[in-house]
Design a protein around this motif. Structure first.
Motif, short mmCIF file in Angstrom:
data_model
loop_
_atom_site.label_atom_id
_atom_site.label_comp_id
_atom_site.label_asym_id
_atom_site.label_seq_id
_atom_site.Cartn_x
_atom_site.Cartn_y
_atom_site.Cartn_z
N LEU A 134 34.11 81.45 -103.64
CA LEU A 134 35.05 82.07 -104.56
C LEU A 134 35.94 81.05 -105.26
O LEU A 134 36.60 81.37 -106.25
N GLY A 135 35.90 79.81 -104.78
CA GLY A 135 36.61 78.74 -105.47
C GLY A 135 36.05 78.50 -106.86
O GLY A 135 36.72 77.91 -107.71
N GLY A 136 34.83 78.98 -107.09
CA GLY A 136 34.24 78.88 -108.42
C GLY A 136 35.08 79.58 -109.47
O GLY A 136 35.07 79.22 -110.66
N ILE A 137 35.84 80.60 -109.05
CA ILE A 137 36.73 81.30 -109.97
C ILE A 137 37.79 80.35 -110.48
O ILE A 137 38.02 80.24 -111.69
N ALA A 138 38.46 79.65 -109.56
CA ALA A 138 39.52 78.72 -109.96
C ALA A 138 38.95 77.54 -110.74
O ALA A 138 39.58 77.06 -111.70
N ILE A 139 37.77 77.05 -110.35
CA ILE A 139 37.17 75.93 -111.07
C ILE A 139 36.85 76.33 -112.50
O ILE A 139 37.07 75.55 -113.45
N ALA A 140 36.34 77.54 -112.68
CA ALA A 140 36.06 78.03 -114.04
C ALA A 140 37.36 78.12 -114.84
O ALA A 140 37.39 77.81 -116.04
N MET A 141 38.44 78.53 -114.17
CA MET A 141 39.73 78.65 -114.86
C MET A 141 40.24 77.29 -115.35
O MET A 141 40.96 77.22 -116.34
N VAL A 142 39.87 76.22 -114.64
CA VAL A 142 40.38 74.90 -115.01
C VAL A 142 39.40 74.14 -115.90
O VAL A 142 39.75 73.13 -116.49
N ILE A 250 43.08 75.90 -108.23
CA ILE A 250 42.15 75.20 -107.34
C ILE A 250 42.86 74.80 -106.04
O ILE A 250 42.34 74.97 -104.94
N VAL A 251 44.08 74.30 -106.20
CA VAL A 251 44.87 73.89 -105.03
C VAL A 251 45.18 75.10 -104.15
O VAL A 251 45.03 75.06 -102.93
N SER A 252 45.60 76.21 -104.79
CA SER A 252 46.01 77.38 -104.01
C SER A 252 44.81 78.05 -103.33
O SER A 252 44.97 78.64 -102.25
N ASN A 253 43.62 77.98 -103.92
CA ASN A 253 42.43 78.54 -103.27
C ASN A 253 42.15 77.82 -101.96
O ASN A 253 41.80 78.44 -100.95
N TRP A 254 42.28 76.50 -101.98
CA TRP A 254 42.06 75.70 -100.77
C TRP A 254 43.12 76.05 -99.72
O TRP A 254 42.80 76.24 -98.53
N ILE A 255 44.38 76.14 -100.14
CA ILE A 255 45.47 76.46 -99.22
C ILE A 255 45.29 77.86 -98.64
O ILE A 255 45.46 78.09 -97.45
N VAL A 295 56.57 78.05 -115.07
CA VAL A 295 56.26 79.41 -114.64
C VAL A 295 54.75 79.64 -114.63
O VAL A 295 54.21 80.24 -113.70
N ILE A 296 54.05 79.15 -115.66
CA ILE A 296 52.60 79.31 -115.75
C ILE A 296 51.90 78.59 -114.59
O ILE A 296 50.92 79.08 -114.03
N ALA A 297 52.43 77.42 -114.22
CA ALA A 297 51.85 76.68 -113.10
C ALA A 297 51.99 77.48 -111.80
O ALA A 297 51.04 77.59 -111.01
N ILE A 298 53.18 78.06 -111.59
CA ILE A 298 53.40 78.88 -110.38
C ILE A 298 52.56 80.14 -110.44
O ILE A 298 51.98 80.58 -109.44
N TRP A 299 52.49 80.73 -111.63
CA TRP A 299 51.68 81.93 -111.85
C TRP A 299 50.22 81.68 -111.46
O TRP A 299 49.61 82.44 -110.72
N GLY A 300 49.65 80.58 -111.95
CA GLY A 300 48.27 80.22 -111.63
C GLY A 300 48.07 80.01 -110.15
O GLY A 300 47.04 80.39 -109.57
N PHE A 301 49.06 79.38 -109.50
CA PHE A 301 48.98 79.11 -108.05
C PHE A 301 48.93 80.40 -107.26
O PHE A 301 48.14 80.55 -106.32
N LEU A 302 49.77 81.37 -107.63
CA LEU A 302 49.84 82.62 -106.89
C LEU A 302 48.70 83.58 -107.22
O LEU A 302 48.27 84.37 -106.38
N TYR A 303 48.20 83.50 -108.46
CA TYR A 303 47.13 84.39 -108.90
C TYR A 303 45.75 84.01 -108.35
O TYR A 303 44.98 84.87 -107.92
N ALA A 304 45.43 82.72 -108.37
CA ALA A 304 44.06 82.25 -108.15
C ALA A 304 43.36 82.79 -106.92
O ALA A 304 42.18 83.15 -106.98
N PRO A 305 44.00 82.86 -105.74
CA PRO A 305 43.26 83.32 -104.55
C PRO A 305 43.13 84.84 -104.45
O PRO A 305 42.72 85.33 -103.40
N CYS A 306 43.45 85.59 -105.51
CA CYS A 306 43.49 87.05 -105.36
C CYS A 306 42.13 87.62 -104.96
O CYS A 306 42.07 88.53 -104.12
#
Length: 388
Positions: A134-142, A250-255, A295-306
């Motif tokens: 599912l990390g592929g989601i975050a990788i695609a986002m970046v 990507i960072v938040s998915n790993w965490i 805010v966008i950086a925090i938003w991405g961090f909290l959203y990515a592992p959904c």
């Protein structure tokens, strides 16, 4: 822990997300090209998600007895065909049609890839292997999603579909050459898998998944239009914001993968709290560009592992029906994408583009209530068997 299968699954996931969400950054251009409103252009996303929601579990049950490599390869091949046709800029009805077709196999691919990855490792690494896929989601986002938006700004919106085509072609090659045949040796009966629908904890988890994804996509579906009209960013800047959004993801998915091994419900609640924080943060950042970027950086961090959190949360309520539970997680998650996009689109049409974050907050509160309800019921009668 063998990770090869998980990484191949991740590659295919990048192709899928490039197709499903790559359109988000170019919705304003598509709306202009076809002379439709932004909420009608949003149907390209919501219809895709709705098909997944309605057909995902049935398609996954039908495919559960087939060789997993063949299932994954067939699914990604259809995504490849979609990218090729879309890149020619066909009439709107045809563009919508070819986008809908791969949606029938998207949850099949995801549940099959996760099942294959988990089967290649041991139980204690289950969430980490799921996290890789599912990390592929975050990788695609970046990578592919912001790249598609960036190229669309230089050329036109058709370039975004060319990016999706290239990524899908790479995924087809990777699955074909690097995965061994993976026949299903012990097929579970349909009846045994359907038993999870009688469990109240699983049904509550399904509702949590739906509300959580609806919360995030109420705003994310209109990311480009919101940043352009409310924060006054141009297409180049928006592509940078999508890139930043993906990097923190990507960072938040790993965490999140690490945190899930300790507590599924607490991890899900922590990241879900962003649906309440982000609307206020976006509101009070005002016209301050640097504050908005933060805010966008925090938003991405909290959203990515959904999606990872949603799958883990639902599987924890049905540990003995992993593939079917995963398909339901994907289906109800995509129903959330569809409903969140449609409801938010309605509010945009009636009240303006600044409303989506607040729509998302309402869905987020409902999702947190579902976590509280399941926790209350399990504390009262004991947790689900095999719950982790």
């Amino acid at each position: 822990m063998r990770k090869k299968t998980a990484y191949i699954g991740c590659l295919g996931m990048i192709g899928i997300i490039s197709t499903e969400f790559g359109v988000i950054g170019v919705l304003p251009q598509i709306a202009d090209h076809y002379q439709v409103t932004i909420d009608k252009a949003g149907v390209l996303l919501s219809a895709f998600a709705l098909v997944i929601a309605l057909t995902g579990p049935f398609m996954t049950l039908l495919a559960s007895g087939f060789d997993r490599k063949k299932v994954m390869l067939t699914a990604i091949a259809i995504f490849l065909i979609t990218g090729i046709v879309s890149s020619f800029g066909p009439p709107f009805w045809l563009l919508l049609t070819v986008r809908i077709l791969p949606a029938f196999l998207q949850p099949v691919y995801i549940s099959t890839a996760i099942a294959a990855a988990v089967a290649s490792g041991d139980k204690k690494h289950e969430h980490q292997l799921m996290g890789i896929v599912l990390g592929g989601i975050a990788i695609a986002m970046v990578t592919t999603v912001p790249l598609a938006t960036y190229l669309a700004g230089i050329f036109n919106w058709k370039a975004s579909f060319m990016v999706q085509t290239v990524v899908s072609a790479m995924a087809v090659f990777g699955i074909m050459k690097m995965l061994p045949p993976m026949p299903v040796t012990a097929r579970k009966s349909y009846g045994s898998q359907l038993q999870i629908l009688k469990q109240s904890s699983f049904l509550i988890s399904t509702a949590m998944n739906f509300f959580m994804i609806a919360a995030w996509f109420s705003t994310y579906s209109y990311f480009a239009d919101y940043l352009g009209k409310v924060k006054h960013m141009d297409e180049k800047m928006i592509s940078y914001m999508l890139f930043l959004f993906g990097v923190t993801g990507i960072v938040s998915n790993w965490i999140s993968g690490k945190m899930l091994s300790k507590s599924v419900s607490k991890t899900t609640a922590v990241f879900l709290s962003g649906t309440i924080f982000v609307p206020f943060a976006l509101q009070y950042s005002g016209g301050n560009t640097w504050m908005t970027i933060l805010v966008i950086a925090i938003w991405g961090f909290l959203y990515a592992p959904c999606f990872l959190n949603a799958s883990a949360y639902m599987i924890s309520a049905a540990p003995n029906a992993l593939e079917f539970a995963n398909s339901l997680a994907t289906s109800f998650g995509n129903l959330g994408v569809s409903v969140g996009t449609i409801v938010s689109g309605w509010f945009i049409a009636t009240s303006g583009i600044a409303t989506p974050p607040w729509v998302g907050m309402c869905f987020g509160i409902l999702s947190l209530l579902m976590i509280g309800l399941r926790t209350f019921l399990e504390n009262k009668r004991g947790p689900v068997k095999c719950y982790s």
